[in-house]
Design a protein around this motif. Structure first.
Motif, short mmCIF file in Angstrom:
data_model
loop_
_atom_site.label_atom_id
_atom_site.label_comp_id
_atom_site.label_asym_id
_atom_site.label_seq_id
_atom_site.Cartn_x
_atom_site.Cartn_y
_atom_site.Cartn_z
N LEU A 117 7.86 -4.14 -29.28
CA LEU A 117 6.75 -3.31 -29.12
C LEU A 117 7.20 -2.30 -28.22
CD1 LEU A 117 3.52 -5.66 -29.73
CD2 LEU A 117 4.43 -4.00 -31.23
N VAL A 141 8.66 -7.71 -20.47
CA VAL A 141 8.20 -8.73 -21.28
C VAL A 141 9.02 -9.96 -21.42
CG1 VAL A 141 7.08 -6.84 -22.82
CG2 VAL A 141 9.50 -7.48 -23.16
N VAL A 142 8.35 -11.05 -21.93
CA VAL A 142 9.22 -12.28 -21.88
C VAL A 142 9.61 -12.73 -23.09
CG1 VAL A 142 8.81 -14.86 -21.53
CG2 VAL A 142 7.91 -13.18 -19.98
N GLU A 171 7.84 -9.57 -28.61
CA GLU A 171 7.12 -8.18 -27.75
C GLU A 171 8.01 -7.21 -27.60
OE1 GLU A 171 4.27 -9.66 -24.31
OE2 GLU A 171 6.10 -11.07 -24.48
N LEU A 185 2.85 -22.57 -18.54
CA LEU A 185 3.01 -21.40 -18.05
C LEU A 185 3.11 -20.20 -19.17
CD1 LEU A 185 2.87 -20.66 -14.99
CD2 LEU A 185 5.32 -20.67 -14.85
N ILE A 186 3.81 -20.55 -19.89
CA ILE A 186 4.28 -19.58 -20.81
C ILE A 186 3.01 -19.41 -21.89
CG2 ILE A 186 5.46 -19.39 -23.24
CD1 ILE A 186 7.91 -20.49 -21.57
N SER A 201 0.21 -19.38 -20.91
CA SER A 201 -0.89 -18.70 -19.96
C SER A 201 -0.56 -17.12 -20.06
CB SER A 201 -0.86 -19.18 -18.79
OG SER A 201 -0.92 -20.50 -18.67
N LEU A 202 0.43 -16.62 -20.57
CA LEU A 202 0.85 -15.34 -20.45
C LEU A 202 0.14 -14.33 -21.33
CD1 LEU A 202 4.71 -15.39 -20.07
CD2 LEU A 202 2.98 -14.75 -18.45
N PRO A 203 -0.56 -13.29 -20.99
CA PRO A 203 -1.07 -12.64 -21.97
C PRO A 203 0.09 -11.76 -22.69
CG PRO A 203 -1.75 -11.72 -19.54
CD PRO A 203 -0.75 -12.79 -19.72
N ARG A 204 0.07 -11.58 -23.92
CA ARG A 204 1.17 -10.96 -24.60
C ARG A 204 0.75 -9.74 -25.26
NH1 ARG A 204 4.49 -15.95 -27.63
NH2 ARG A 204 3.87 -17.53 -26.08
N LEU A 205 2.05 -8.86 -25.33
CA LEU A 205 1.79 -7.51 -26.07
C LEU A 205 1.24 -7.70 -27.50
CD1 LEU A 205 4.32 -5.11 -24.62
CD2 LEU A 205 1.71 -5.24 -24.00
N THR A 206 1.73 -8.89 -28.01
CA THR A 206 1.55 -8.97 -29.38
C THR A 206 0.10 -9.55 -29.67
OG1 THR A 206 2.56 -10.97 -29.04
CG2 THR A 206 3.86 -9.43 -30.39
N GLY A 207 -0.67 -9.82 -28.83
CA GLY A 207 -1.96 -10.55 -28.83
C GLY A 207 -1.91 -11.86 -28.90
N GLY A 208 -2.97 -12.45 -29.37
CA GLY A 208 -3.18 -13.77 -29.20
C GLY A 208 -3.99 -14.07 -27.74
N GLU A 209 -4.25 -15.50 -27.69
CA GLU A 209 -5.31 -16.04 -26.99
C GLU A 209 -4.23 -16.69 -25.78
OE1 GLU A 209 -8.97 -15.41 -25.83
OE2 GLU A 209 -8.39 -14.80 -27.66
N PRO A 210 -4.17 -16.42 -24.43
CA PRO A 210 -3.70 -17.18 -23.46
C PRO A 210 -4.42 -18.41 -23.09
CG PRO A 210 -4.22 -14.98 -22.57
CD PRO A 210 -4.99 -15.08 -23.90
N VAL A 211 -3.82 -19.66 -23.04
CA VAL A 211 -4.44 -20.73 -22.87
C VAL A 211 -4.59 -21.34 -21.29
CG1 VAL A 211 -4.39 -23.09 -23.38
CG2 VAL A 211 -3.34 -21.53 -25.13
N LEU A 255 7.10 -13.87 -14.76
CA LEU A 255 8.08 -14.33 -15.53
C LEU A 255 8.74 -13.31 -16.44
CD1 LEU A 255 6.12 -17.41 -16.93
CD2 LEU A 255 7.25 -17.07 -14.96
N ALA A 256 7.92 -12.10 -16.70
CA ALA A 256 8.77 -11.08 -17.38
C ALA A 256 9.69 -10.57 -16.63
CB ALA A 256 7.85 -10.09 -18.10
N ARG A 294 -3.96 -5.87 -23.71
CA ARG A 294 -3.98 -6.36 -25.45
C ARG A 294 -4.74 -7.63 -25.72
NH1 ARG A 294 -4.15 -7.12 -29.45
NH2 ARG A 294 -2.59 -7.44 -31.20
N THR A 295 -4.51 -8.60 -25.00
CA THR A 295 -5.29 -9.74 -25.33
C THR A 295 -6.84 -9.71 -25.06
OG1 THR A 295 -4.66 -10.55 -23.17
CG2 THR A 295 -3.14 -11.21 -25.04
N ALA A 324 -5.67 -17.21 -17.22
CA ALA A 324 -5.97 -17.43 -18.52
C ALA A 324 -7.52 -18.34 -18.77
CB ALA A 324 -5.01 -18.25 -19.34
#
Lengths: 339, 332
Positions: free
Chosen positions: A282, A274-275, A279, B269-270, B272-282, B230-231, A233-234, A205
């Motif tokens: 989708l 996915v977690v 998500e 950790l969570i 940091s995860l890139p998500r399918l829904t978008g948003g900025e991982p930290v 994690l997924a 995606r991100t 990240a």
């Protein structure tokens, strides 16, 4: 900043930083007693058209062996195309050779997946980052030193790192050094080949954050090669899904995630673990692909996905290759289902 | 309530290196019920694989120093058993699915032969080398139906071809299936899966993991999935242990641990995860500290946003918070 080489027209004339037309790379399969007969070709990249706008992040996704990395190397002329044109900022660079090609390399760079293999273990960070500057005789030795410090600052490493060897760096720090080196000559375009797949998520990240920030600060454009749909995606604006050297779907990233149309894109998305609950909505129901990716050398007729496709229409899929058609605005799909 | 399959108490593993003693696993406790799937997640070098190796007894010592703590498998204290007795358990009762399908099969033997060899070693473990070679052909013939059944079980197509193939003739997914078949062939009660299928393509890996989950559930096998994804852990396990720098930060049910993380590391950790829904991982600031001079107290404090004075001095012990066990001073 370093000198920017202008090739002909002014930079702002072109909307696109990189455009490829019908780009192909075939690797011959040699056989015969002396190994001098060509038995066929591996069609690693087979007629790919991708337009990358300035300041855009374009993602290229697909599974191993689909030609992602080959494409990345082609547009940077690390390998020579078999056919097709590559327009870099409006100029065809597919036939450039010698010194003019070398000078072009200042304007585009590649960041590789393997951070360990990308850094010479016997050189200090300072020399690693200054290598491109020395190569192109940019500035005197003292000027190079301050440029190196500036570059380290860009990737948020302190100048304590100048005298370290790669072995004294963590994975994330190594990748930062690689990025700093790629930026040394002030390129306009970077190919990121799985830039974070060797890193832990908490580090990943941070690296992505740096790359995103650099894009804004230095007006860079990226081609992101990845197999991670979450990352795509991100991080990206547009995406092309590649299957055995062919683009099967091309659209803005959000469209591909929310409304994937090609059966392969759907299968790829459905296999993404996915977690989070939001998500999961989708992710389509898992599509079982019967076999594994087939050999690109031998598949010549029809749609390249037809033998694994769960939505195969029949004989037409095996015999006739569909065209890449625009089914809705900016959403291109190569499938007989959408004609 | 299920019976306990594996319980690890206060396990510490240290390695002797040129730079000093590295405390790679520091006082961890975990347990697995019979029939339960447990995930062990964490980032590179946090001690996940080392823990698995300690359970199986295949840590190479040296450099590893003898582990301290207890590893109890179905009532037997493994660290007290003789080498021979532990060898007996391996494969038959505790099986392992290795990470790298490409290099885990013998390239010089046909699948049929190496699979049969494995079964022979389970059945005739005290056989001498001479009698092994004398009877091998006979035994392979005897065991062929068993091999066929095992391969059939993991949904391999054209089993005849697979049996008579060398590993290089099989695709990555098929090799991974063969390895799963090998691990499950003699109905072990515990399977240790070390990053299964990470080397495979996503579409193939999804199918393989589905298959593995199904088999494990069908037969009531306990499984520990070690993974950094994690997924994958979320989708394939009932309970998850989050490890950081050789310590267990948090454990809880897979459904809630990521939705309502308690430990700052899990939360980081969570984010940091890139998500399918978008948003900025930290991401999380800093990097994992070294194992020679780990920070005193909680090992996460140099990177923690909620760090308190107490964290730098005292190692937190697990506390029960909303169905999770969290090792963090934030909670009490």
């Amino acid at each position: 900043m370093s000198v920017v080489i202008c090739m002909g027209d002014a930079d702002d004339m072109n909307e696109y930083i990189v455009e490829t037309h019908n780009l192909k790379k075939y690797y011959p399969i040699k056989g015969g007693i002396l190994g001098n007969k060509t038995l066929g070709y591996v069609r690693a990249v087979d007629g790919v058209d991708i337009p990358i706008r300035k300041n855009e992040i374009y993602a290229l996704v697909g599974e191993s062996g689909c030609g992602k990395t080959t494409f990345g190397k082609l547009i940077l002329r690390i390998i020579d195309p078999t056919d097709g044109t590559i327009l870099f900022d409006g100029h065809d660079i597919s036939k450039e050779t010698g010194e003019s090609l070398r000078q072009l390399r200042r304007r585009f760079q590649m960041i590789f997946q393997d951070t360990v293999g990308s850094l010479n273990p016997k050189k200090r960070v300072k020399d690693l980052i200054a290598a491109p500057l020395r190569n192109f005789n940019v500035g005197k030795a003292d000027g190079q030193g301050s440029r190196v410090r500036e570059l380290l600052d860009l990737v948020r490493l302190s100048s304590d790192y100048l005298y370290r060897y790669p072995s004294g760096l963590s994975g994330g720090e190594k990748q930062r050094v690689v990025i700093a080196r790629a930026l040394a000559l002030g390129p306009e375009f970077l190919v990121l080949d799985e830039p974070t797949s060797a890193l832990d998520v908490s580090i990943q990240a941070k690296i992505l954050g740096i790359l995103k920030k650099l894009r804004e600060e230095l007006a860079l454009s990226y081609l992101l090669i990845t197999h991670d749909l979450g990352l795509m995606r991100t991080f990206s604006d547009k995406v092309a899904v590649l299957y055995l050297g062919r683009i099967v779907e091309r659209a803005p990233t959000d469209t591909v995630i929310r409304n994937p149309l090609h059966p392969y894109s759907i299968a790829l998305l459905s296999a993404t673990p996915v977690v989070f609950e939001e998500e999961r909505r989708l992710v389509p129901k898992r599509v079982l692909l019967t076999s594994e990716i087939s050999d690109s050398a031998h598949k010549l007729s029809g749609c390249r996905f037809h033998d694994r496709c769960p939505k195969k229409l029949g004989i037409i899929c095996a015999e006739e290759e569909p065209d890449l058609l625009e089914v809705e605005t900016n959403h291109f799909v190569r499938c007989h289902l959408f004609r | 309530m299920n019976s306990l399959c594996l319980s690890i108490t206060n396990l510490s593993i240290r390695f002797h290196t040129y730079d000093g003693i590295a405390a790679v696993v520091d006082d961890i406790s975990l347990h697995v019920q019979q029939g339960e799937s447990v995930g062990l997640v964490g980032e590179t070098g946090c001690g996940k694989s080392v823990t698995l190796k300690a359970v199986l007894g295949i840590l190479s010592a040296p450099p590893a120093l003898p582990p301290s703590g207890k590893i109890v498998f179905q009532g037997r204290e493994l660290t007290q058993l003789s080498r021979r007795a532990r060898r007996e358990l391996m494969g038959k009762e505790i099986a392992m699915i290795p990470q790298n399908a490409m290099t885990s099969l013998n390239p010089t033997l046909k699948i049929k032969d190496q699979f049969a060899d494995l079964l022979i070693s389970h059945r005739y473990s005290d056989m001498s080398l001479v009698s092994y070679y004398l009877t091998r052909r006979q035994r392979v013939k005897e065991l062929t139906p068993k091999v066929e059944a095992a391969l059939n079980d993991v949904a391999l197509p054209s089993i005849d071809r697979v049996m008579n193939s060398y590993p290089f003739e099989l695709s990555g997914g098929m090799k991974q299936r063969v390895l799963i078949g090998m691990a499950l062939a003699d109905n072990p009660s515990l399977v240790l899966a070390d990053e299964p299928g990470t080397a495979l393509d996503v579409t193939t890996n999804g199918v393989i993991l589905d298959l593995m989950r199904k088999k494990v559930e069908e037969r009531g096998i306990s499984i520990i999935y070690v993974t950094h994804n994690l997924a994958v852990a979320r989708e394939n396990t009932q309970r998850i242990y989050v490890m950081y720098a050789g310590q267990i930060a948090e454990t809880g049910p897979s459904e809630t641990i990521f939705a309502h993380p308690k430990h700052p590391y899990t939360a980081g950790l969570i984010r940091s995860l890139p998500r399918l829904t978008g948003g900025e991982p930290v991401g999380i600031e800093g990097s994992v500290s070294n194992y020679y001079t780990p920070p005193p107290g909680c090992r996460f404090w140099p990177r923690c946003q909620n760090v308190m004075d107490k964290c730098k001095e005292e190692k937190p012990s697990p506390r029960h918070v909303d169905g999770h066990d969290v090792s963090c001073h934030l909670y009490g």
